[in-house]
Enzyme design. Structure first.
Site, PDB file in Angstrom:
ATOM      1  N   ARG A 137       0.847  -1.216   0.000  1.00  0.00           N
ATOM      2  CA  ARG A 137       0.000   0.000   0.000  1.00  0.00           C
ATOM      3  C   ARG A 137       0.872   1.253   0.000  1.00  0.00           C
ATOM      4  O   ARG A 137       0.559   2.233  -0.677  1.00  0.00           O
ATOM      5  CB  ARG A 137      -0.916   0.004   1.223  1.00  0.00           C
ATOM      6  CG  ARG A 137      -1.756  -1.254   1.359  1.00  0.00           C
ATOM      7  CD  ARG A 137      -3.254  -1.063   1.188  1.00  0.00           C
ATOM      8  NE  ARG A 137      -3.874  -2.328   0.824  1.00  0.00           N
ATOM      9  CZ  ARG A 137      -4.446  -3.181   1.691  1.00  0.00           C
ATOM     10  NH1 ARG A 137      -4.535  -2.857   2.960  1.00  0.00           N
ATOM     11  NH2 ARG A 137      -4.982  -4.308   1.267  1.00  0.00           N
TER      12      ARG A 137
ATOM     13  N   GLU B 127     -13.041 -15.090   9.879  1.00  0.00           N
ATOM     14  CA  GLU B 127     -13.129 -14.363   8.595  1.00  0.00           C
ATOM     15  C   GLU B 127     -12.953 -15.293   7.395  1.00  0.00           C
ATOM     16  O   GLU B 127     -11.827 -15.525   6.947  1.00  0.00           O
ATOM     17  CB  GLU B 127     -12.076 -13.243   8.543  1.00  0.00           C
ATOM     18  CG  GLU B 127     -12.138 -12.443   7.245  1.00  0.00           C
ATOM     19  CD  GLU B 127     -11.122 -11.316   7.159  1.00  0.00           C
ATOM     20  OE1 GLU B 127     -10.254 -11.197   8.055  1.00  0.00           O
ATOM     21  OE2 GLU B 127     -11.188 -10.559   6.183  1.00  0.00           O
TER      22      GLU B 127
ATOM     23  N   LYS C  26     -16.749 -12.390  10.410  1.00  0.00           N
ATOM     24  CA  LYS C  26     -16.287 -11.295   9.531  1.00  0.00           C
ATOM     25  C   LYS C  26     -16.336 -11.780   8.089  1.00  0.00           C
ATOM     26  O   LYS C  26     -15.358 -12.337   7.580  1.00  0.00           O
ATOM     27  CB  LYS C  26     -14.872 -10.859   9.923  1.00  0.00           C
ATOM     28  CG  LYS C  26     -14.273  -9.823   8.986  1.00  0.00           C
ATOM     29  CD  LYS C  26     -13.050  -9.156   9.572  1.00  0.00           C
ATOM     30  CE  LYS C  26     -12.404  -8.239   8.539  1.00  0.00           C
ATOM     31  NZ  LYS C  26     -11.388  -7.355   9.121  1.00  0.00           N
TER      32      LYS C  26
ATOM     33  N   SER D 293     -14.189  -4.926   3.925  1.00  0.00           N
ATOM     34  CA  SER D 293     -14.590  -4.079   2.792  1.00  0.00           C
ATOM     35  C   SER D 293     -14.110  -4.654   1.464  1.00  0.00           C
ATOM     36  O   SER D 293     -14.735  -4.382   0.428  1.00  0.00           O
ATOM     37  CB  SER D 293     -14.129  -2.635   2.979  1.00  0.00           C
ATOM     38  OG  SER D 293     -12.742  -2.523   3.155  1.00  0.00           O
ATOM     39  N   GLY D 294     -13.018  -5.380   1.437  1.00  0.00           N
ATOM     40  CA  GLY D 294     -12.645  -6.172   0.265  1.00  0.00           C
ATOM     41  C   GLY D 294     -12.192  -5.403  -0.963  1.00  0.00           C
ATOM     42  O   GLY D 294     -12.124  -5.966  -2.040  1.00  0.00           O
ATOM     43  N   GLY D 295     -11.928  -4.096  -0.809  1.00  0.00           N
ATOM     44  CA  GLY D 295     -11.486  -3.313  -1.966  1.00  0.00           C
ATOM     45  C   GLY D 295     -12.583  -2.442  -2.560  1.00  0.00           C
ATOM     46  O   GLY D 295     -12.359  -1.752  -3.557  1.00  0.00           O
TER      47      GLY D 295
ATOM     48  N   ARG E 291      -9.271  -1.061   4.356  1.00  0.00           N
ATOM     49  CA  ARG E 291      -9.144  -0.044   3.310  1.00  0.00           C
ATOM     50  C   ARG E 291     -10.268   0.980   3.330  1.00  0.00           C
ATOM     51  O   ARG E 291     -10.048   2.169   3.107  1.00  0.00           O
ATOM     52  CB  ARG E 291      -9.062  -0.720   1.935  1.00  0.00           C
ATOM     53  CG  ARG E 291      -7.707  -1.318   1.658  1.00  0.00           C
ATOM     54  CD  ARG E 291      -7.739  -2.301   0.518  1.00  0.00           C
ATOM     55  NE  ARG E 291      -8.411  -3.533   0.874  1.00  0.00           N
ATOM     56  CZ  ARG E 291      -8.570  -4.574   0.066  1.00  0.00           C
ATOM     57  NH1 ARG E 291      -8.110  -4.501  -1.176  1.00  0.00           N
ATOM     58  NH2 ARG E 291      -9.175  -5.664   0.474  1.00  0.00           N
TER      59      ARG E 291
HETATM   60  P1  13P Z   1     -10.459  -4.755   3.937  1.00  0.00           P
HETATM   61  O1  13P Z   1     -11.582  -4.043   4.665  1.00  0.00           O
HETATM   62  O2  13P Z   1      -9.482  -3.817   3.322  1.00  0.00           O
HETATM   63  O3  13P Z   1     -10.972  -5.789   3.003  1.00  0.00           O
HETATM   64  O4  13P Z   1      -9.628  -5.513   5.028  1.00  0.00           O
HETATM   65  C1  13P Z   1     -10.310  -6.219   5.991  1.00  0.00           C
HETATM   66  C2  13P Z   1      -9.428  -7.231   6.554  1.00  0.00           C
HETATM   67  O5  13P Z   1      -9.143  -7.213   7.714  1.00  0.00           O
HETATM   68  C3  13P Z   1      -8.897  -8.279   5.665  1.00  0.00           C
HETATM   69  O6  13P Z   1      -8.437  -9.331   6.429  1.00  0.00           O
END
Ligand code: 13P
Length: 340
Positions: free
Chosen positions: A33, A177, A219, A261-263, A294
């Site tokens: 990043r 998750e 998650k 959030s996944g991008g 993110r």
């Molecule tokens: P993002 O919200 O950027 O997808 O990251 C969440 C996260 O903790 C990924 O493991």
């Protein structure tokens, strides 16, 4: 295992419409990043950036828990105060990422299994001593031609359940998750079908490993088409697909679902979470919350850009995104908030 303590930790994370801030990027991900923005990739820049995050004024208004990484949980502010103490003074419960990453799954080209079970009990005991009260383990499920395979889903579900059971034994709330990632070109319907299959497998393994659902947090991904899909659904379509998928696959005993959030763009992630809570909040057995990395951090990271002079402006952006997501938890977020 003390279920009452686990319940109190869950409550501290999500009380008053708060949610989680994921700031647990591994060194490799954090460097990636930084590299995208031309920020030097050193221990000190990573530390300075994490100091910016944890010292954001009034972050605890919207954030109930922050997920740290092994490097970060051992770091301090420039005045020597540990990040863990800074968070606790702000009313934010410290958490810790404990998996050691997604690795190639043997015999399954294009698929991963998340590692980190060896020695996990000892590491959890150390993190508990350092102040962590919850943990995170991320499994990665990719959609593609003939994948995900059952072997991949089963291996990841089993590891998640073994991790979760160990966390509860050691007094940490497991954040479980299983992420169905947005890479590829799949439709919303395919994501829905795969997410349901994965969640059913995960809860079956959690039951087998005697994980107490009342003392954990899920998650998951939102149910979305691939990022590259030409047709993107409306907010209401995402809300309906996601909530209906979970109603079919997540037991009512789970206290909270905190999305990754996944991008997705930050504003879109807030708007989608808001649509779910606007339409369904009063009728759901679980809290619908956020655990974004993110979608909370990215605007602040871009403003900071490695410069001390930009810290205050970056902190304002971070505070703002956290506040928008708190509003989305309550179904009162609107795009007008972005103009303030
Ligand atoms: P993002 O919200 O950027 O997808 O990251 C969440 C996260 O903790 C990924 O493991």
């Amino acid at each position: 295992m003390n279920l009452q303590t686990l319940r109190e930790t869950v409550n501290s994370l999500f009380t008053d419409n708060k949610g989680l801030l994921a700031m647990d990027e591994s060194t490799g991900t954090c460097n990636k990043r930084f590299a995208q923005l031309g920020i030097p990739q050193t221990v000190e820049t990573r530390r300075a950036y994490r100091e910016l995050i944890v010292t954001t004024p009034r972050l605890g208004d919207s954030i109930g828990g922050a997920i740290l990484y092994d490097e970060t949980i051992r770091q301090q502010k420039s005045d020597g105060t540990t990040f863990v103490n800074v968070l606790m003074e702000a009313g934010i419960t410290p958490g810790i990422k404990v998996d050691t990453g997604a690795k190639d799954l043997a015999g399954h080209p294009g698929e991963n299994v998340t590692e980190g079970l060896d020695g996990l009990r000892d590491r959890l005991q150390e993190y508990f001593q350092m102040g962590a009260r919850f943990a995170k383990w991320r499994a990665v499920i990719t959609i593609g031609p003939s994948i995900p395979s059952w072997g991949c889903i089963e291996a990841n579900a089993h590891a998640l359940a073994r991790y979760a059971a160990l966390c509860q034994e050691e007094g940490l709330v497991p954040v479980v998750e299983p992420e169905v990632v947005m890479d590829g070109d799949h439709t919303l319907e395919t994501c829905c079908e795969v997410t349901e299959r994965v969640l059913r497998a995960v809860f079956s393994e959690l039951f087998t490993q005697r994980v107490v659902l009342e003392g954990m947090v899920l998650k998951p991904n939102m149910v979305l088409p691939a990022m590259s899909a030409s047709i993107q659904p409306t907010l209401d379509e995402v809300a309906d697909a996601t909530v209906n998928c979970f109603l079919r696959s997540v037991p009512a005993a789970v206290p909270a679902i905190a999305f990754l959030s996944g991008g997705q763009r930050a504003e879109l992630a807030s708007a989608r979470l808001n649509a779910m809570n606007t339409r369904f909040k009063s009728r759901l057995p679980w809290e619908l919350a956020f655990s974004f990395a993110r979608a909370i951090q990215q605007p602040a990271l871009e403003i900071w850009n490695g410069c001390q002079a930009n810290v205050a402006a970056a902190q304002r952006a971070l505070y703002h995104r956290a506040l928008c997501n708190k509003a989305a938890r309550n179904g009162i977020y609107s795009s007008d908030m972005e103009k303030q």
